[in-house]
Design a protein around this motif. Structure first.
Motif, PDB file in Angstrom:
ATOM      1  N   SER A  56       0.823  -1.213   0.000  1.00  0.00           N
ATOM      2  CA  SER A  56       0.000   0.000   0.000  1.00  0.00           C
ATOM      3  C   SER A  56       0.854   1.259   0.000  1.00  0.00           C
ATOM      4  CB  SER A  56      -0.945   0.003   1.205  1.00  0.00           C
ATOM      5  OG  SER A  56      -1.979  -0.939   1.026  1.00  0.00           O
ATOM      6  N   GLU A  57       2.006   1.209   0.689  1.00  0.00           N
ATOM      7  CA  GLU A  57       2.934   2.345   0.669  1.00  0.00           C
ATOM      8  C   GLU A  57       3.366   2.653  -0.758  1.00  0.00           C
ATOM      9  OE1 GLU A  57       5.661   2.435   4.665  1.00  0.00           O
ATOM     10  OE2 GLU A  57       6.064   0.848   3.221  1.00  0.00           O
ATOM     11  N   CYS A  58       3.722   1.614  -1.493  1.00  0.00           N
ATOM     12  CA  CYS A  58       4.223   1.805  -2.859  1.00  0.00           C
ATOM     13  C   CYS A  58       3.137   2.314  -3.794  1.00  0.00           C
ATOM     14  CB  CYS A  58       4.794   0.493  -3.388  1.00  0.00           C
ATOM     15  SG  CYS A  58       6.210  -0.112  -2.462  1.00  0.00           S
ATOM     16  N   GLU A  59       1.898   1.900  -3.554  1.00  0.00           N
ATOM     17  CA  GLU A  59       0.802   2.363  -4.395  1.00  0.00           C
ATOM     18  C   GLU A  59       0.498   3.830  -4.102  1.00  0.00           C
ATOM     19  OE1 GLU A  59      -1.291   1.096  -7.686  1.00  0.00           O
ATOM     20  OE2 GLU A  59       0.205   0.032  -6.500  1.00  0.00           O
ATOM     21  N   ALA A  60       0.645   4.227  -2.827  1.00  0.00           N
ATOM     22  CA  ALA A  60       0.363   5.614  -2.437  1.00  0.00           C
ATOM     23  C   ALA A  60       1.507   6.556  -2.786  1.00  0.00           C
ATOM     24  CB  ALA A  60       0.079   5.680  -0.936  1.00  0.00           C
ATOM     25  N   ASP A  61       2.732   6.060  -2.811  1.00  0.00           N
ATOM     26  CA  ASP A  61       3.913   6.900  -3.025  1.00  0.00           C
ATOM     27  C   ASP A  61       4.851   6.179  -3.989  1.00  0.00           C
ATOM     28  OD1 ASP A  61       6.254   8.411  -2.912  1.00  0.00           O
ATOM     29  OD2 ASP A  61       6.051   8.839  -0.771  1.00  0.00           O
ATOM     30  N   PHE A  62       4.690   6.454  -5.268  1.00  0.00           N
ATOM     31  CA  PHE A  62       5.458   5.764  -6.308  1.00  0.00           C
ATOM     32  C   PHE A  62       6.957   5.941  -6.106  1.00  0.00           C
ATOM     33  CE2 PHE A  62       7.540   5.807 -10.492  1.00  0.00           C
ATOM     34  CZ  PHE A  62       7.201   4.530 -10.953  1.00  0.00           C
ATOM     35  N   ASP A  63       7.389   7.173  -5.809  1.00  0.00           N
ATOM     36  CA  ASP A  63       8.820   7.435  -5.684  1.00  0.00           C
ATOM     37  C   ASP A  63       9.422   6.701  -4.490  1.00  0.00           C
ATOM     38  OD1 ASP A  63       9.001   9.115  -7.927  1.00  0.00           O
ATOM     39  OD2 ASP A  63       8.206  10.799  -6.782  1.00  0.00           O
ATOM     40  N   LEU A  64       8.672   6.607  -3.394  1.00  0.00           N
ATOM     41  CA  LEU A  64       9.153   5.849  -2.237  1.00  0.00           C
ATOM     42  C   LEU A  64       9.415   4.401  -2.621  1.00  0.00           C
ATOM     43  CD1 LEU A  64       9.615   5.314   0.830  1.00  0.00           C
ATOM     44  CD2 LEU A  64       7.157   4.873   0.982  1.00  0.00           C
ATOM     45  N   GLY A  65       8.455   3.776  -3.294  1.00  0.00           N
ATOM     46  CA  GLY A  65       8.623   2.385  -3.678  1.00  0.00           C
ATOM     47  C   GLY A  65       9.804   2.179  -4.608  1.00  0.00           C
ATOM     48  N   MET A  66       9.964   3.061  -5.592  1.00  0.00           N
ATOM     49  CA  MET A  66      11.072   2.926  -6.528  1.00  0.00           C
ATOM     50  C   MET A  66      12.418   3.067  -5.819  1.00  0.00           C
ATOM     51  SD  MET A  66       9.867   2.194  -9.520  1.00  0.00           S
ATOM     52  CE  MET A  66      11.082   2.683 -10.752  1.00  0.00           C
ATOM     53  N   SER A  67      12.484   4.000  -4.883  1.00  0.00           N
ATOM     54  CA  SER A  67      13.731   4.218  -4.161  1.00  0.00           C
ATOM     55  C   SER A  67      14.028   3.075  -3.193  1.00  0.00           C
ATOM     56  CB  SER A  67      13.661   5.544  -3.394  1.00  0.00           C
ATOM     57  OG  SER A  67      14.804   5.715  -2.588  1.00  0.00           O
ATOM     58  N   ALA A  68      13.047   2.751  -2.339  1.00  0.00           N
ATOM     59  CA  ALA A  68      13.281   1.759  -1.290  1.00  0.00           C
ATOM     60  C   ALA A  68      13.424   0.354  -1.846  1.00  0.00           C
ATOM     61  CB  ALA A  68      12.138   1.809  -0.278  1.00  0.00           C
ATOM     62  N   ASN A  69      12.675   0.038  -2.889  1.00  0.00           N
ATOM     63  CA  ASN A  69      12.667  -1.337  -3.389  1.00  0.00           C
ATOM     64  C   ASN A  69      13.614  -1.555  -4.563  1.00  0.00           C
ATOM     65  OD1 ASN A  69      10.789  -1.897  -1.440  1.00  0.00           O
ATOM     66  ND2 ASN A  69       9.033  -1.784  -2.810  1.00  0.00           N
ATOM     67  N   LEU A  70      13.529  -0.694  -5.558  1.00  0.00           N
ATOM     68  CA  LEU A  70      14.325  -0.921  -6.771  1.00  0.00           C
ATOM     69  C   LEU A  70      15.743  -0.350  -6.649  1.00  0.00           C
ATOM     70  CD1 LEU A  70      14.563  -1.964  -9.609  1.00  0.00           C
ATOM     71  CD2 LEU A  70      13.366   0.075 -10.430  1.00  0.00           C
ATOM     72  N   ASP A  71      15.845   0.945  -6.339  1.00  0.00           N
ATOM     73  CA  ASP A  71      17.170   1.577  -6.305  1.00  0.00           C
ATOM     74  C   ASP A  71      18.070   0.950  -5.243  1.00  0.00           C
ATOM     75  OD1 ASP A  71      16.168   3.222  -8.255  1.00  0.00           O
ATOM     76  OD2 ASP A  71      15.797   4.932  -6.920  1.00  0.00           O
ATOM     77  N   GLY A  85       4.378  -4.953  -6.812  1.00  0.00           N
ATOM     78  CA  GLY A  85       4.641  -6.155  -7.585  1.00  0.00           C
ATOM     79  C   GLY A  85       5.593  -5.909  -8.742  1.00  0.00           C
ATOM     80  N   THR A  86       5.442  -4.764  -9.389  1.00  0.00           N
ATOM     81  CA  THR A  86       6.338  -4.416 -10.500  1.00  0.00           C
ATOM     82  C   THR A  86       7.768  -4.243 -10.009  1.00  0.00           C
ATOM     83  OG1 THR A  86       4.535  -3.345 -11.707  1.00  0.00           O
ATOM     84  CG2 THR A  86       6.787  -2.706 -12.294  1.00  0.00           C
ATOM     85  N   GLN A  87       7.939  -3.574  -8.879  1.00  0.00           N
ATOM     86  CA  GLN A  87       9.282  -3.370  -8.332  1.00  0.00           C
ATOM     87  C   GLN A  87       9.929  -4.693  -7.946  1.00  0.00           C
ATOM     88  OE1 GLN A  87       7.989  -0.680  -5.307  1.00  0.00           O
ATOM     89  NE2 GLN A  87       7.473   0.877  -6.840  1.00  0.00           N
ATOM     90  N   LYS A  88       9.160  -5.566  -7.343  1.00  0.00           N
ATOM     91  CA  LYS A  88       9.698  -6.878  -6.988  1.00  0.00           C
ATOM     92  C   LYS A  88      10.090  -7.676  -8.231  1.00  0.00           C
ATOM     93  CE  LYS A  88       9.468  -7.114  -2.429  1.00  0.00           C
ATOM     94  NZ  LYS A  88      10.659  -7.371  -1.577  1.00  0.00           N
ATOM     95  N   ARG A  89       9.279  -7.578  -9.270  1.00  0.00           N
ATOM     96  CA  ARG A  89       9.575  -8.319 -10.497  1.00  0.00           C
ATOM     97  C   ARG A  89      10.852  -7.798 -11.153  1.00  0.00           C
ATOM     98  NH1 ARG A  89      10.478 -12.700 -13.041  1.00  0.00           N
ATOM     99  NH2 ARG A  89       9.987 -12.695 -15.269  1.00  0.00           N
ATOM    100  N   VAL A  90      11.022  -6.490 -11.200  1.00  0.00           N
ATOM    101  CA  VAL A  90      12.253  -5.937 -11.777  1.00  0.00           C
ATOM    102  C   VAL A  90      13.467  -6.400 -10.971  1.00  0.00           C
ATOM    103  CG1 VAL A  90      13.514  -3.814 -12.268  1.00  0.00           C
ATOM    104  CG2 VAL A  90      11.071  -3.939 -12.773  1.00  0.00           C
ATOM    105  N   CYS A  91      13.343  -6.409  -9.660  1.00  0.00           N
ATOM    106  CA  CYS A  91      14.460  -6.855  -8.816  1.00  0.00           C
ATOM    107  C   CYS A  91      14.772  -8.327  -9.045  1.00  0.00           C
ATOM    108  CB  CYS A  91      14.148  -6.595  -7.346  1.00  0.00           C
ATOM    109  SG  CYS A  91      14.138  -4.843  -6.895  1.00  0.00           S
ATOM    110  N   GLU A  92      13.752  -9.145  -9.250  1.00  0.00           N
ATOM    111  CA  GLU A  92      14.000 -10.547  -9.587  1.00  0.00           C
ATOM    112  C   GLU A  92      14.886 -10.662 -10.827  1.00  0.00           C
ATOM    113  OE1 GLU A  92       9.817 -12.709  -8.124  1.00  0.00           O
ATOM    114  OE2 GLU A  92      10.327 -12.566 -10.252  1.00  0.00           O
ATOM    115  N   GLN A  93      14.575  -9.863 -11.826  1.00  0.00           N
ATOM    116  CA  GLN A  93      15.334  -9.913 -13.072  1.00  0.00           C
ATOM    117  C   GLN A  93      16.769  -9.429 -12.866  1.00  0.00           C
ATOM    118  OE1 GLN A  93      13.353 -12.052 -14.628  1.00  0.00           O
ATOM    119  NE2 GLN A  93      13.660 -10.985 -16.566  1.00  0.00           N
ATOM    120  N   LEU A  94      16.933  -8.424 -12.019  1.00  0.00           N
ATOM    121  CA  LEU A  94      18.284  -7.957 -11.708  1.00  0.00           C
ATOM    122  C   LEU A  94      19.096  -9.045 -11.021  1.00  0.00           C
ATOM    123  CD1 LEU A  94      17.670  -4.297 -10.449  1.00  0.00           C
ATOM    124  CD2 LEU A  94      18.780  -4.999 -12.582  1.00  0.00           C
ATOM    125  N   VAL A  95      18.493  -9.713 -10.050  1.00  0.00           N
ATOM    126  CA  VAL A  95      19.198 -10.801  -9.358  1.00  0.00           C
ATOM    127  C   VAL A  95      19.589 -11.890 -10.355  1.00  0.00           C
ATOM    128  CG1 VAL A  95      18.962 -12.639  -7.638  1.00  0.00           C
ATOM    129  CG2 VAL A  95      18.103 -10.340  -7.127  1.00  0.00           C
TER     130      VAL A  95
END
Length: 350
Positions: free
Chosen positions: A84-99, A155-165
């Motif tokens: 829910s955090e990531c859905e409410a704050d796109f930049d937070l999710g991208m930073s905390a999860n992907l970056d 879910g999108t951020q997790k999927r991108v991270c899977e591909q990076l791993v």
């Protein structure tokens, strides 16, 4: 062996830490140091006093030099912003999860490039990588061969991270492995901002004598795993060797941890059967379309064959999950209005 756990003071982090401190070994080697990295360290965190434990507190992205100041043998990456955090704050999710995940992978890569050990990286992904796309609806039963089409930012951020791993592993930078976690229920402690948080709250809060809101239709089917099974799965994937035999991790695909499929109605019926009407009646149905849209986009039935090959099994029943929660957290259960004068889960809890 030096092991780093990101999100080490979060719910799952604490569970994994407790398991490792009890075992004192991983992959057949003694644990020399257990580094817990987290933005927040609770004042009551007694685990920090264990002689094996080092604590790195602060923004993970900013503390990588400290984490990698000595060689890292195993990195268990649990830290993330939730759904829910990531859905409410796109930049937070991208930073905390992907970056942050990419920065961790780059630090691990730099260690191996400098002649250090190639870190074994265990990434905690999520069932949220799946979703039903209008052009490609989900099949009735999902496996690792099902194409992930996430329907949320998380879910999108997790999927991108899977591909990076997978890519960093293919290039030999890390020995990466991905565990896709089911929704964990019943989580102890306070509610969090995850869209799926109610799947613990509708059990945890009533057992504690508190009201709870169920924001979805009772007929919604969900895939769950208890904390015990989830920790077991994470450590199993961390220890698995590479190969095609029993207990071996074959190929580069993620592993979907074993899932128990239930409806929300079955969860509430189990609570009523185990804890009685007074407890179950503390749950109020109050639909929230936003929550149901996120949770309802996740698959509910899984082919557990890949996890089974590693020796993992789903929970036997949701009743066993509830009873395990009571056994593990008797201090969080109000016994006064439970059946048999507080007897539940085969024991008294007053």
């Amino acid at each position: 062996m030096r092991i780093v756990i990101t999100g080490g003071f979060g719910f799952l982090g604490r569970q994994v830490v407790d398991a490792l401190l009890e075992r004192r070994t991983l992959c057949g080697a003694a644990i020399d140091r257990l580094v817990l990295a987290d933005r927040f360290v609770p004042a009551e965190a007694t685990v920090a006093s264990d002689p094996l434990v080092d604590v790195v507190q602060g923004d993970l992205h900013e503390r990588l030099d400290e984490i990698f100041t000595q060689p890292v043998d195993v990195l268990i990456h649990l830290a993330s912003a939730v759904s829910s955090e990531c859905e409410a704050d796109f930049d937070l999710g991208m930073s905390a999860n992907l970056d942050t995940t990419r920065a961790l992978l780059d630090a691990a890569r730099a260690q191996s490039a400098a002649g250090g050990p190639t870190p074994r990286v265990v990434f905690s992904s999520s069932v949220a990588v799946y979703g039903s796309d209008p052009a490609l609806p989900l099949p009735p039963v999902v496996s690792e061969s099902t194409l992930p089409t996430p329907q949320s930012s998380y879910g999108t951020q997790k999927r991108v991270c899977e591909q990076l791993v997978a890519e960093y592993t293919r290039r030999g930078f890390v020995d990466g492995r991905v565990a896709r976690l089911m929704t964990v229920s019943v989580r102890p402690g306070k509610p969090n901002a995850a869209a799926s948080g109610f799947l613990s709250g509708i059990i945890r809060e009533p057992l504690a004598g508190l009201p709870a809101i169920c924001p979805v239709s009772p007929g919604l089917r969900v895939a769950l795993a208890s904390p015990r099974r989830t920790v077991e799965g994470i450590l199993c994937i961390a220890e698995a060797g590479r190969g095609s035999g029993p207990g071996q991790l074959e190929g580069g695909l993620p592993v979907n941890l074993p899932a128990l499929t239930v409806t929300v109605a079955e969860m509430l019926d189990t609570l009523r059967r185990v804890a009685g009407d007074a407890v179950a009646d503390r749950v109020t149905l109050s639909p929230d379309p936003a929550v149901e849209a996120i949770v309802g986009s996740w698959p509910a039935a899984f082919d557990n064959a890949r996890a089974t090959a590693l020796g993992l099994r789903p929970d036997a029943s949701f009743e066993s999950v509830v009873r395990a929660y009571v056994e593990d957290h008797p201090e969080a259960v109000r016994s006064a209005d439970l059946p048999a004068a507080g007897a539940i889960g085969g024991r008294r809890i007053d």
